[in-house]
Scaffold this motif. Structure first.
Motif, short mmCIF file in Angstrom:
data_model
loop_
_atom_site.label_atom_id
_atom_site.label_comp_id
_atom_site.label_asym_id
_atom_site.label_seq_id
_atom_site.Cartn_x
_atom_site.Cartn_y
_atom_site.Cartn_z
N TYR A 76 1.10 -1.12 -0.05
CA TYR A 76 0.05 0.01 0.04
C TYR A 76 0.68 1.20 0.10
O TYR A 76 1.85 1.34 0.89
CB TYR A 76 -0.87 -0.07 1.08
N TYR A 78 -20.03 2.78 -5.21
CA TYR A 78 -18.74 3.10 -4.83
C TYR A 78 -18.53 2.74 -3.39
O TYR A 78 -19.36 3.01 -2.34
CB TYR A 78 -18.48 4.54 -5.10
N TYR A 100 -10.78 5.75 -2.88
CA TYR A 100 -12.02 5.19 -3.28
C TYR A 100 -12.06 4.31 -4.45
O TYR A 100 -10.94 4.11 -5.15
CB TYR A 100 -13.17 6.41 -3.64
N SER A 101 -13.08 3.31 -4.57
CA SER A 101 -13.16 2.56 -5.58
C SER A 101 -14.68 2.30 -6.10
O SER A 101 -15.44 2.21 -5.47
CB SER A 101 -12.74 1.15 -5.23
N ILE A 127 -17.15 -0.22 -7.30
CA ILE A 127 -17.35 -1.54 -6.86
C ILE A 127 -18.20 -2.20 -8.01
O ILE A 127 -18.16 -3.39 -8.73
CB ILE A 127 -17.98 -1.90 -5.39
N THR A 169 -16.17 -8.36 -2.13
CA THR A 169 -15.60 -7.30 -2.96
C THR A 169 -15.34 -6.00 -2.40
O THR A 169 -14.07 -5.47 -2.29
CB THR A 169 -16.07 -6.95 -4.55
N GLN A 214 -12.71 -6.54 0.48
CA GLN A 214 -11.27 -7.01 0.00
C GLN A 214 -10.59 -5.64 -0.54
O GLN A 214 -9.25 -5.25 -0.30
CB GLN A 214 -11.42 -7.80 -1.34
N THR A 215 -11.35 -4.79 -1.07
CA THR A 215 -10.92 -3.37 -1.44
C THR A 215 -10.59 -2.47 -0.24
O THR A 215 -9.50 -2.08 -0.01
CB THR A 215 -12.00 -2.70 -2.16
N GLY A 233 -6.63 -1.59 0.67
CA GLY A 233 -6.58 -0.10 0.89
C GLY A 233 -6.11 0.50 2.54
O GLY A 233 -6.12 1.48 2.37
#
Length: 147
Positions: free
Chosen positions: A11, A49, A62-63, A65, A79, A82-83, A87
């Motif tokens: 990271y 998100y 941010y991601s 999803i 998911t 996991q993110t 992170g």
């Protein structure tokens, strides 16, 4: 002898903590989410998100999803977390949009919020809120007392 893949985690933040926004309210959350959302798709299809937060509620990243249809999108807790784990998040903020402009959280929205909250408790990653975003406004599912 069998050869298997080595798994490693890394990271690295691109900014210093001083440069990262802090989110401590649904209003600040909505403001940040609007800054990252593609305004051309907010009325087109549902997207989900997550925003990764530090222990001081500073945004780590941010991601997106999932991307769905006009009426829904699929989100798997695995998911999401996991993110969050990769992170290095202490807590997360989750959000999806309603292309219809309807601010009311659906039964599925509330059920997902509770599922994510419970999974987060097991992992020690708090889900601080679930925001429903529309072109004009937003709703905080947590502030409504729905999870």
């Amino acid at each position: 002898m069998h050869t298997v893949a080595e798994v490693s985690l890394k990271y690295s933040s691109q900014k210093s903590y001083d440069e990262m926004p802090i989110i401590t309210s649904p209003e600040e959350a909505a403001q940040f989410l609007r800054s990252i959302w593609d305004t051309d798709t907010i009325e087109l299809r549902e997207e989900f998100y997550i925003v990764l937060l530090s222990n001081t509620k500073q945004v780590l990243g941010y991601s997106k999803i999932s991307t769905g249809t006009m009426t829904g999108t699929l989100v798997q807790p695995i998911t999401v977390f996991q993110t969050a784990i990769l992170g290095n998040a202490n807590s997360i903020l989750v959000c999806h949009n309603h292309p219809s402009g309807n601010l009311k959280a659906s039964g599925a929205d509330i059920q997902l919020s509770k599922r994510l909250r419970d999974a987060g408790k097991l992992l020690g990653i708090e889900v601080v809120d679930h925001i429903v975003l529309t072109k004009e406004s937003f709703t905080s599912i947590k502030e409504c007392g729905l999870f």
